[in-house]
Design a protein around this motif. Structure first.
Motif, mmCIF file in Angstrom:
data_model
loop_
_atom_site.group_PDB
_atom_site.id
_atom_site.type_symbol
_atom_site.label_atom_id
_atom_site.label_comp_id
_atom_site.label_asym_id
_atom_site.label_seq_id
_atom_site.Cartn_x
_atom_site.Cartn_y
_atom_site.Cartn_z
ATOM 1 N N ASN A 129 37.924 -52.686 -70.307
ATOM 2 C CA ASN A 129 37.287 -51.502 -71.349
ATOM 3 C C ASN A 129 37.743 -51.912 -72.755
ATOM 4 O O ASN A 129 38.074 -52.904 -72.671
ATOM 5 N N ASN A 130 37.380 -50.741 -73.151
ATOM 6 C CA ASN A 130 36.620 -51.062 -74.743
ATOM 7 C C ASN A 130 37.536 -49.682 -74.880
ATOM 8 O O ASN A 130 36.813 -49.037 -76.235
ATOM 9 N N GLU A 136 43.663 -43.455 -75.385
ATOM 10 C CA GLU A 136 42.416 -43.348 -74.358
ATOM 11 C C GLU A 136 42.742 -44.370 -72.918
ATOM 12 O O GLU A 136 41.844 -43.766 -71.740
ATOM 13 N N VAL A 137 43.475 -44.855 -72.612
ATOM 14 C CA VAL A 137 43.632 -45.348 -71.382
ATOM 15 C C VAL A 137 45.056 -44.675 -70.216
ATOM 16 O O VAL A 137 45.526 -44.245 -71.103
ATOM 17 N N PRO A 138 43.743 -43.964 -69.467
ATOM 18 C CA PRO A 138 44.075 -43.997 -68.272
ATOM 19 C C PRO A 138 45.733 -44.228 -67.387
ATOM 20 O O PRO A 138 46.056 -45.541 -67.470
ATOM 21 N N ILE A 164 49.543 -47.597 -58.829
ATOM 22 C CA ILE A 164 48.357 -49.104 -58.669
ATOM 23 C C ILE A 164 48.124 -49.273 -60.473
ATOM 24 O O ILE A 164 47.497 -50.228 -60.082
ATOM 25 N N TYR A 165 47.171 -48.995 -60.697
ATOM 26 C CA TYR A 165 46.837 -49.148 -62.012
ATOM 27 C C TYR A 165 47.697 -49.396 -63.316
ATOM 28 O O TYR A 165 47.084 -51.330 -63.796
ATOM 29 N N ALA A 166 49.354 -49.338 -63.668
ATOM 30 C CA ALA A 166 49.752 -50.348 -64.122
ATOM 31 C C ALA A 166 49.604 -52.123 -63.212
ATOM 32 O O ALA A 166 50.248 -52.605 -63.598
ATOM 33 N N PHE A 167 49.820 -52.131 -61.841
ATOM 34 C CA PHE A 167 49.404 -53.466 -61.102
ATOM 35 C C PHE A 167 48.405 -53.610 -61.465
ATOM 36 O O PHE A 167 48.307 -54.823 -62.039
ATOM 37 N N MET A 168 47.188 -53.174 -61.770
ATOM 38 C CA MET A 168 45.859 -53.865 -61.957
ATOM 39 C C MET A 168 45.808 -53.922 -63.065
ATOM 40 O O MET A 168 45.143 -55.344 -63.337
ATOM 41 N N ASP A 176 43.083 -53.973 -70.531
ATOM 42 C CA ASP A 176 42.548 -52.350 -71.042
ATOM 43 C C ASP A 176 42.738 -52.570 -72.459
ATOM 44 O O ASP A 176 43.983 -51.810 -73.577
ATOM 45 N N HIS A 177 43.361 -54.365 -72.809
ATOM 46 C CA HIS A 177 43.510 -54.449 -74.175
ATOM 47 C C HIS A 177 42.866 -53.416 -74.719
ATOM 48 O O HIS A 177 41.637 -53.213 -75.459
ATOM 49 N N THR A 178 43.457 -52.387 -76.626
ATOM 50 C CA THR A 178 42.570 -51.938 -77.469
ATOM 51 C C THR A 178 41.381 -52.693 -78.066
ATOM 52 O O THR A 178 41.920 -54.374 -78.298
#
Length: 184
Positions: A129-130, A136-138, A164-168, A176-178
């Protein structure tokens, strides 16, 4: 010269090292996947910083995240872990780690590895992601919803879509680095 990092990183070296060297970096080995599976489930309701500070204690308490050993933990081991001040002493989360270890092994048998199983959700390619900002991070995505639903159906505990999203993110399935971060 100071490096620009994602806004969630505090000034503690343990957090900086985690961000710079692990978060968002794709992993493929099952031992590391199991470690993050356990750590993320213990993190539910707490800060990740708390877990990072206790990580070495978790490694010791949970047999260096040897999934076969954890799957065989018994009631005596649960009682021992409940006395361990170096970890999060939550009976439900400890029992979930043991339960999830057994199910992790079932997935390994079914798919040859947990890595094969989990990476299929992103077509074996990290989602990059950018984001302009951390705002903005879900917390969840359609993919994390699907994985959570699958794992719940299989009997996993303490693994909702947010976890799960944190695990991903932790395992590099998602980066998800900005945009302003030197790791992006």
């Amino acid at each position: 010269m100071t490096k620009t990092r994602c806004a969630w990183v505090n000034k503690d070296q343990i957090y900086i090292d985690y961000h710079d060297n692990e978060w968002g970096q794709p992993i493929y080995d099952d031992k590391t996947f199991f470690e993050f599976l356990v750590l993320e489930s213990f993190q539910a309701g707490l800060s990740w910083y708390t877990i990072l500070k206790k990580r070495e204690n978790f490694r010791t308490a949970f047999a260096n995240f040897n999934v076969e050993k954890v799957a065989n933990f018994d009631e005596n081991k649960i009682e021992e872990l409940l006395q361990n001040e170096g970890i999060i002493r939550h009976r439900g989360k400890i029992a979930a780690a043991i339960n999830n270890a057994k199910l992790f092994i079932e997935i390994q048998k079914e798919h040859e590895s947990f890595s094969n199983f989990i990476w299929k959700y992103v077509q074996n390619t990290p989602v990059v992601n950018n984001w302009n900002s951390i705002k903005e991070v879900p917390a969840t995505t359609e993919i994390s919803n699907l994985i959570a639903k699958d794992l719940k159906k299989r009997g996993f505990k303490f693994f909702g879509s947010t976890t799960i999203y944190a695990f991903m993110q932790a395992t590099g399935m998602v980066n998800d680095h900005t945009k302003d971060c030197f790791c992006s």
